[in-house]
Design an enzyme around this catalytic site. Structure first.
Site, PDB file in Angstrom:
ATOM      1  N   TYR A   1       0.709  -1.233  -0.137  1.00 53.38           N
ATOM      2  CA  TYR A   1       0.028  -0.089   0.056  1.00 53.38           C
ATOM      3  C   TYR A   1       0.769   1.304  -0.130  1.00 53.38           C
ATOM      4  CZ  TYR A   1      -4.034  -2.886   1.467  1.00 53.38           C
ATOM      5  OH  TYR A   1      -4.792  -4.009   1.536  1.00 53.38           O
TER       6      TYR A   1
ATOM      7  N   LYS B   1       5.398 -14.020   1.984  1.00 55.21           N
ATOM      8  CA  LYS B   1       4.814 -14.672   0.815  1.00 55.21           C
ATOM      9  C   LYS B   1       6.321 -14.578  -0.099  1.00 55.21           C
ATOM     10  CE  LYS B   1       2.005 -17.040  -1.780  1.00 55.21           C
ATOM     11  NZ  LYS B   1       1.483 -18.360  -1.482  1.00 55.21           N
TER      12      LYS B   1
ATOM     13  N   ASP C   1      -0.627 -17.776   3.036  1.00 50.57           N
ATOM     14  CA  ASP C   1      -1.848 -18.632   2.919  1.00 50.57           C
ATOM     15  C   ASP C   1      -1.873 -19.835   3.938  1.00 50.57           C
ATOM     16  OD1 ASP C   1       0.537 -19.292   1.954  1.00 50.57           O
ATOM     17  OD2 ASP C   1      -0.336 -20.302   0.056  1.00 50.57           O
TER      18      ASP C   1
ATOM     19  N   ASP D   1      -3.535  -6.544   6.997  1.00 48.47           N
ATOM     20  CA  ASP D   1      -4.889  -5.949   6.610  1.00 48.47           C
ATOM     21  C   ASP D   1      -6.006  -7.070   6.403  1.00 48.47           C
ATOM     22  OD1 ASP D   1      -6.917  -4.191   6.332  1.00 48.47           O
ATOM     23  OD2 ASP D   1      -6.172  -3.834   4.161  1.00 48.47           O
TER      24      ASP D   1
ATOM     25  N   ASP E   1      -8.886  -8.860   9.928  1.00 48.97           N
ATOM     26  CA  ASP E   1     -10.313  -8.894   9.434  1.00 48.97           C
ATOM     27  C   ASP E   1     -10.766 -10.372   9.965  1.00 48.97           C
ATOM     28  OD1 ASP E   1     -10.280  -6.202   8.913  1.00 48.97           O
ATOM     29  OD2 ASP E   1     -11.560  -6.665   7.130  1.00 48.97           O
TER      30      ASP E   1
END
Length: 360
Positions: free
Chosen positions: A140, A191, A224, A248, A252
């Site tokens: 971001y 990742k 993942d 992020d 959640d």
């Protein structure tokens, strides 16, 4: 005795953000009166999508500089159905976080008393995490652009930025946080099997910083696989650090696993305290329930406890969390997101009454 005054700016923003921030200010006033050693001087800013529609800007051009005069920022939410999300996010929230270098986003997760996790095998104590999100660069960072709009060869790029300085400081922050918690356990999310440059640097620097913290046990997890571990082995996790995008998403998921995003808090910290930090609930503006009086204010109350702790008012922070937990323990005070019928007003009043009572 002279009471210390903290200069607090309140930005309700959009939708239920205004409702939960107003509720939180009531609670903070009660808490300050109960404590007696500090008070809040509150300034409200109307920075929001409504302001954008009136003036063409969510906040003044010098908005971030205006905030430097305050001790902390209490933020509600930003976003409206009729304005593209990228405009609202970059026009307000990120327009605050980035200039003020609030590079450590901290999101604690646990199952509060009286709330049931959707995971069958979780009874409460298995989920007690803190997710540290790198808040200034990564996916971001805002680098990229679009060329040849509307043509068949139109192209859009977003460039992930990973710097040694940015990774080192968030890793050091995360290891320090893990070191301060009883389990001294940190999981680094990555990742690097697919993102072979920036995320390999992320892994490399994590290993370098780890040598400064020999008492912290740490491991590495592909993002993942991390989603599987969070749902199947939640008790194997404690402190977690991840990039801007990965954290992020994971936070959640963490909020959902704790029972509701309506109870999940966030702190956007400038750990060096060169600038004020900003505190906000994870949830969004939720225009589908705006004005109905049923928004869950618990996330904002927990956020306020994080703010108090950051300001050095640890006893007041603990008192507020005890009041919140006493209220969530009562199913009659659960808002619809928790399966109940309570209103914002009912929950706020109950927390205020708990603060006024004996809650040592």
């Amino acid at each position: 005795m002279t009471r210390k005054e903290y200069k607090l700016v309140a930005i309700g923003g959009d939708g239920i953000g205004v409702e939960v921030v107003d509720a939180c200010l009531e609670v903070l006033t009660t808490l300050a009166d109960r404590d007696g050693s500090f008070t809040f001087g509150v300034t409200k800013f109307d920075w929001s999508t409504d302001r954008y529609k009136r003036t063409g800007a969510f906040m003044p051009a010098d908005g971030a500089d205006q905030l430097r005069a305050f001790d902390a920022i209490l933020f509600g939410a930003v976003g409206a159905p009729d304005v593209p999300d990228h405009l609202t996010l970059w026009g307000l929230r990120l327009a605050i976080c980035q200039p003020l270098d609030q590079y450590a986003n901290v999101r604690p997760t646990r199952v509060l008393p009286g709330i049931q996790s959707p995971l069958r095998h979780v009874n409460g104590g298995e989920i007690d995490w803190v997710i540290v999100r790198e808040n200034s660069e990564g996916e971001y960072a805002g680098q990229g652009g679009r060329s040849h709009p509307g043509l068949p060869l139109e192209v859009a790029t977003d460039v992930s930025i990973f710097t040694r300085a940015g990774i080192e400081r968030i890793m050091r922050f995360a290891f320090n946080l893990a070191q301060s918690r009883p389990r001294k356990l940190l999981t680094v999310v990555t990742k690097s099997n697919a993102q072979r440059h920036g995320m390999v640097l992320w892994d490399q620097i994590a290993a370098e910083v780890a040598r400064e913290f020999p008492d912290v046990t740490w491991d590495k997890m592909l993002v993942d696989a991390m989603t599987v571990r969070m749902t199947m082995r939640p008790d194997s996790l404690d402190t977690i650090v991840a990039t801007n995008l990965h954290a992020d998403i994971l936070s959640d998921l963490a909020a959902a696993l704790s029972g509701s995003i309506g109870v999940a808090p966030t702190a956007n910290l400038n750990p060096e305290r060169d600038t004020p930090s900003m505190f906000e609930p994870i949830h969004g503006s939720a225009f589908d329930i705006t004005g109905k009086g049923i928004a869950n204010p618990v996330a904002t109350f927990w956020t306020a406890a994080m703010m108090l702790d950051h300001l050095g008012e640890r006893l007041a922070a603990d008192r507020l969390m005890r009041a919140v937990e006493a209220v969530t323990a009562n199913p009659d005070l659960h808002t619809p997101d928790l399966g109940g019928n309570a209103t914002t007003r009912m929950v706020t009043n109950a927390v205020i009454e708990a603060l006024r009572g004996r809650n040592e």
